[in-house]
Design an enzyme around this catalytic site. Sequence first.
Site, mmCIF file in Angstrom:
data_model
loop_
_atom_site.group_PDB
_atom_site.id
_atom_site.type_symbol
_atom_site.label_atom_id
_atom_site.label_comp_id
_atom_site.label_asym_id
_atom_site.label_seq_id
_atom_site.Cartn_x
_atom_site.Cartn_y
_atom_site.Cartn_z
ATOM 1 N N HIS A 78 0.832 -1.202 0.000
ATOM 2 C CA HIS A 78 0.000 0.000 0.000
ATOM 3 C C HIS A 78 0.871 1.258 0.000
ATOM 4 O O HIS A 78 0.597 2.210 -0.735
ATOM 5 C CB HIS A 78 -0.922 0.005 1.225
ATOM 6 N N GLN A 80 3.968 1.611 -1.078
ATOM 7 C CA GLN A 80 4.626 1.759 -2.378
ATOM 8 C C GLN A 80 3.637 2.241 -3.437
ATOM 9 O O GLN A 80 3.967 3.087 -4.273
ATOM 10 C CB GLN A 80 5.259 0.425 -2.800
ATOM 11 N N HIS A 82 0.965 4.022 -2.875
ATOM 12 C CA HIS A 82 0.693 5.417 -2.518
ATOM 13 C C HIS A 82 1.783 6.335 -3.082
ATOM 14 O O HIS A 82 1.493 7.385 -3.667
ATOM 15 C CB HIS A 82 0.645 5.513 -0.988
#
Length: 105
Positions: A78, A80, A82
């Site tokens: 998540h 990465q 983001h």
Amino acid sequence: METLLMDQVVMELVVNGGNARSKSMEAIKAAKKGDLELAKEKIKEANEALNKAHNFQTNLIQKEAAGEGIEISLLMVHAQDHLMNAMTVRDLAKEMISMYETFRK
């Protein structure tokens, strides 16, 4: 890598990625209103947040390259994701600012 440290890195990626995305969106809105100087300042702020996130990410890569195992968790994925989304929004914001500059000439 210790769990607490990994959690801190994940949070740094999410927070700095989120800040970069928000600053990039502010840049687009400023350019849309014709405030190109503010738009460029917001891109600079987005770049600063992305640089912070990149430093944490680079640290993880270096640790893994040195043989220190990195646990891949849903939170890391998540974080990465983001970060990559923030980079994409920043890149698009830069292009949109350039377009607005061209339109205003």
